[in-house]
Design a protein around this motif. Structure first.
Motif, mmCIF file in Angstrom:
data_model
loop_
_atom_site.group_PDB
_atom_site.id
_atom_site.type_symbol
_atom_site.label_atom_id
_atom_site.label_comp_id
_atom_site.label_asym_id
_atom_site.label_seq_id
_atom_site.Cartn_x
_atom_site.Cartn_y
_atom_site.Cartn_z
ATOM 1 N N VAL A 46 0.861 -1.320 -0.127
ATOM 2 C CA VAL A 46 -0.090 -0.014 -0.007
ATOM 3 C C VAL A 46 0.938 1.353 0.042
ATOM 4 O O VAL A 46 1.978 1.382 0.912
ATOM 5 N N LEU A 51 -3.251 6.403 -0.622
ATOM 6 C CA LEU A 51 -4.507 5.981 0.006
ATOM 7 C C LEU A 51 -5.279 7.051 0.924
ATOM 8 O O LEU A 51 -6.334 7.426 0.687
ATOM 9 N N ILE A 107 -8.393 3.105 -5.318
ATOM 10 C CA ILE A 107 -7.197 2.299 -4.306
ATOM 11 C C ILE A 107 -6.784 1.271 -5.134
ATOM 12 O O ILE A 107 -5.762 0.989 -5.058
#
Length: 119
Positions: A46, A51, A107
């Protein structure tokens, strides 16, 4: 986090009374890739800064009360494991569906990368 914990967190939001709908997405590891190859697992990484940007932009959309996400990242996941929980609360159906679609697609394409383990 698990889905029941996310539901409780959402229901305890100070502005939840403004929400008429909450949508929850539960992404899981499936046993094949999009192109049909057998998969035994995957690992997700990630980009936290990206994000956070996506979540902030989603929260700013019309009618949105809250957006929560939990991604099981940087650990090996097996078929059937939860990859991501995403929750969007908002005033009306159209706003919530649009916001969930917007945030989920961004995302998946901009803030995460997956490394699939092929059988």
């Amino acid at each position: 986090m698990d889905l029941p914990a996310m539901i409780n967190q959402m229901k305890n939001h100070p502005d939840i009374s403004k929400a008429g709908m909450v949508l929850y997405h539960n992404g899981m590891v499936r046993d094949s890739s999009r192109d049909g190859r057998p998969v035994t697992g995957l690992t997700i990484t990630v980009d936290q800064e990206k994000l956070n940007e996506i979540l902030d932009q989603t929260r700013a959309m019309p009618g949105i009360v809250e957006v929560l996400v939990h991604i099981n990242s940087d650990a090996p996941l097996m078929v059937g494991d939860d990859v991501m929980f995403l929750a969007v609360a908002g005033d009306i159906r159209e706003h919530v569906i649009d916001a969930l679609t917007y945030s989920l697609n961004r995302i998946k394409t901009e803030a995460t990368a997956k490394n699939q383990v092929f059988a």
